[in-house]
Design a protein around this motif. Sequence first.
Motif, short mmCIF file in Angstrom:
data_model
loop_
_atom_site.label_atom_id
_atom_site.label_comp_id
_atom_site.label_asym_id
_atom_site.label_seq_id
_atom_site.Cartn_x
_atom_site.Cartn_y
_atom_site.Cartn_z
N GLU B 125 0.13 30.62 30.76
CA GLU B 125 0.27 30.36 32.19
C GLU B 125 -0.37 31.43 33.07
N GLY B 126 -1.27 30.98 33.89
CA GLY B 126 -1.80 31.85 34.92
C GLY B 126 -2.95 32.74 34.48
N ASP B 127 -3.21 32.81 33.19
CA ASP B 127 -4.34 33.63 32.73
C ASP B 127 -5.65 33.01 33.21
N GLU B 128 -6.54 33.86 33.68
CA GLU B 128 -7.81 33.36 34.21
C GLU B 128 -8.94 33.57 33.21
N VAL B 129 -9.76 32.53 33.11
CA VAL B 129 -10.89 32.56 32.19
C VAL B 129 -12.17 32.35 32.99
N MET B 130 -13.09 33.29 32.89
CA MET B 130 -14.36 33.18 33.60
C MET B 130 -15.35 32.35 32.78
N VAL B 131 -15.89 31.34 33.42
CA VAL B 131 -16.80 30.42 32.74
C VAL B 131 -18.09 30.31 33.54
N LEU B 146 -4.52 24.98 28.21
CA LEU B 146 -3.65 26.02 27.67
C LEU B 146 -2.76 26.63 28.75
N GLY B 147 -2.79 26.03 29.93
CA GLY B 147 -1.94 26.54 31.01
C GLY B 147 -2.62 27.59 31.87
N GLY B 148 -3.84 27.94 31.54
CA GLY B 148 -4.56 28.96 32.28
C GLY B 148 -5.36 28.38 33.44
N LYS B 149 -6.19 29.21 34.01
CA LYS B 149 -6.99 28.82 35.17
C LYS B 149 -8.46 29.09 34.87
N THR B 150 -9.30 28.11 35.20
CA THR B 150 -10.74 28.27 35.00
C THR B 150 -11.37 28.86 36.25
N VAL B 151 -12.13 29.90 36.07
CA VAL B 151 -12.84 30.51 37.20
C VAL B 151 -14.34 30.36 36.95
N PRO B 152 -14.98 29.35 37.55
CA PRO B 152 -16.41 29.17 37.33
C PRO B 152 -17.19 30.32 37.99
N VAL B 153 -18.20 30.80 37.31
CA VAL B 153 -19.05 31.87 37.84
C VAL B 153 -20.48 31.34 37.87
N PRO B 154 -21.05 31.18 39.06
CA PRO B 154 -22.35 30.50 39.12
C PRO B 154 -23.49 31.29 38.48
N LEU B 155 -24.35 30.54 37.81
CA LEU B 155 -25.65 31.03 37.37
C LEU B 155 -26.67 30.29 38.23
#
Lengths: 407, 407
Positions: B125-131, B146-155
């Motif tokens: 819960e709440g863990d952020e994953v940079m994608v 998995l209960g986490g948060k997706t953080v898109p990082v632009p290319l």
Amino acid sequence: MDIKAKMNGRFRDLQGGLFLEVTKADVGEGAGNFMKAGGDIMAWADPFFPDPAIPESVKKAMHEAIDGGFPAHYGMPIGIYELREALAEHISERTGLSIDPSRNVIVTPGSDSGLLYAMMPFISEGDEVMVPDPSYPSNFLNPKLLGGKTVPVPLYPEDNYQVRIEEFEKRLTPRTKMVLLTHPNNPTTTVYRRESIEALCRFIIDNDLVLVCDQAFEDHIYDGIEFVAPCTLPGMWERTLTVCSISKGIGLSGFRIGYIYACDKIMDVLYGGAVNVLGAACTLSSLGAIAAIKDKEHMRSNYERLERRRRLAYDILSTAPGVEMKMSESGILSWLNISRLGTSAEVADYIMEHAKIMVNQGTPYGAQGEGWLRIVTACFASDEDAVVRFERIKVALTRLAKEKGIA
Amino acid sequence: MDIKAKMNGRFRDLQGGLFLEVTKADVGEGAGNFMKAGGDIMAWADPFFPDPAIPESVKKAMHEAIDGGFPAHYGMPIGIYELREALAEHISERTGLSIDPSRNVIVTPGSDSGLLYAMMPFISEGDEVMVPDPSYPSNFLNPKLLGGKTVPVPLYPEDNYQVRIEEFEKRLTPRTKMVLLTHPNNPTTTVYRRESIEALCRFIIDNDLVLVCDQAFEDHIYDGIEFVAPCTLPGMWERTLTVCSISKGIGLSGFRIGYIYACDKIMDVLYGGAVNVLGAACTLSSLGAIAAIKDKEHMRSNYERLERRRRLAYDILSTAPGVEMKMSESGILSWLNISRLGTSAEVADYIMEHAKIMVNQGTPYGAQGEGWLRIVTACFASDEDAVVRFERIKVALTRLAKEKGIA
């Protein structure tokens, strides 16, 4: 860095044996090394292991598929249509339910991943899952891996391991979300009788719970005992996920073909997450599974072999001193009360040392498993080869009984 | 009852298409029906699909294994030892790392389930994953499952999709736990250059993050571009899980054999959960995979075919009016900027209608994918068959360009 500090509480304490002085039966290389040293494994629920066990019809289908070259490619992530169609027909025959292969069935790469996947949409932090004890070890760990809490509910040998519904009732909380049932049960081989299933389903409906029903052993029920699939009872179809497999029933464990069937509202979500969670099942295995499911003669002869086998196991093992056991009601296992001879660990170790056979301690199957052993009595293709092992176990137990002063 | 009300927020809104008027490319039967109606699929990252593509060496190994009958049985849940051994050698050759098959490798039933499994011990819960965005669609959904948060990082295409580290830095929070990198990238085919990888790894180490690196496309890097595996950089081995597959590199997608390699502290936990989460990979596929990995001649000729194919694709598609594209740096894909011709959806639909070919819209690959298309230009075994399709796509795009008034 301490990578474990980065892990969540669900996984942090899992151990694969790399930093422990243990020999694990199910993971890693302990079992392989034991076999290389001449030991036998009767601890994997894999019929006829380690002998050849692919039916000719399946061999033929797979040889042709390989020559055709197509199995290099992905099938649908929810399963090849023809396999879902064959499964739907198989399920309909068994249950009388009308099963749409495009709306009610998903293929999983084995029923282990299927079992976890069936729970994923429902279980998160703090959700409680009721798990009859004893039952399949994964049933106790799976809720925790999803952030939930496992609530073991004892079954008793004096009830023949049938459901004692008040044990469920008194463990009900506002966080109870699911019952996770293995039916027929592994390790006890218990087929829950109609009264048990009806009482449990009433409890589930009255308390608005979800049922995940693992029916991996449903294909071999003995002595004409009625098998009641919970999803067929009134009010249950819309809240039940039934998890099955060709590993035990058709004896093709290595193919890794399981399946889940459920109502389309549930299936829509399982289809939606299929790529991410499952990927897809093996294409060649899927083609082999279609041939296997359609080979009714193989299913029938397999049934006969396994029915005979459990009798042979019973005849030999039940007469060992200090052992109490009942004739298996289903499947490929025997479940032995060895509590007069020692703990599960002591007796399993003794058998490993003196009979050179690896069997399962009862304890991974829940607190109610202490003092019991699970033996996969369907191991080895020929009855003769199996009987030799049963006798070796009996000799070891007889010796242990003497050491313990039991006649 | 409303079963959806029982589901958690991670899964509740997933849709498998059963209650929608859509044709999905990756799940369900839309693609199969499109093929039956004469359409071609260039939307699955499956080399040479739908043509035969199993090497003779692999066919031979599998025929023999089937005749032997053993593949009826389970392999080890962490993977058959001989396969882990072959993989360890393969990884060592590539990276120079010393890989112990009993401590650093686990086989997964395909790399999709491997990718999710690699994240499971870390994300809750709440863990952020940079994608990085664009990247593989599952990368955006997996953290949420998995209960986490997706953080898109632009290319950015103007950077040739290399890492712009300040985009990562400005999205860092106390909950950032992981970077999830697909390298080489899917869909852009970008091979992250040493400067990108070094900058990213510095960021990961400085902020004590975990890296999951999906290297499914690592086997085909063109034009002598250096491939830097992040786990080989100082300080990264102990915090990196590398996820690989034989699906793309060896072209055996249907076998469902992936693998994860990592340090033994991580692997101990992955071994510990293997039965519950993965089950095991298909035994027969595992035996086929051993033969495939050892068939260096097949690997070499496959490389040559794919290298030639991306040139053919480039020569034809890059000259379509309104299209901008670069020569692919890796793998089996082409990535086309079609924004002058319409949205991703419009142009993909147009190609489906007029060229009878299903390609991927760019949008599932992230917000940066709007206006782009992904085409699996390695589809079809013969160059001639592929070229015919590239030409059909070009004809359709030329017609669309005319309609839009682009010369």
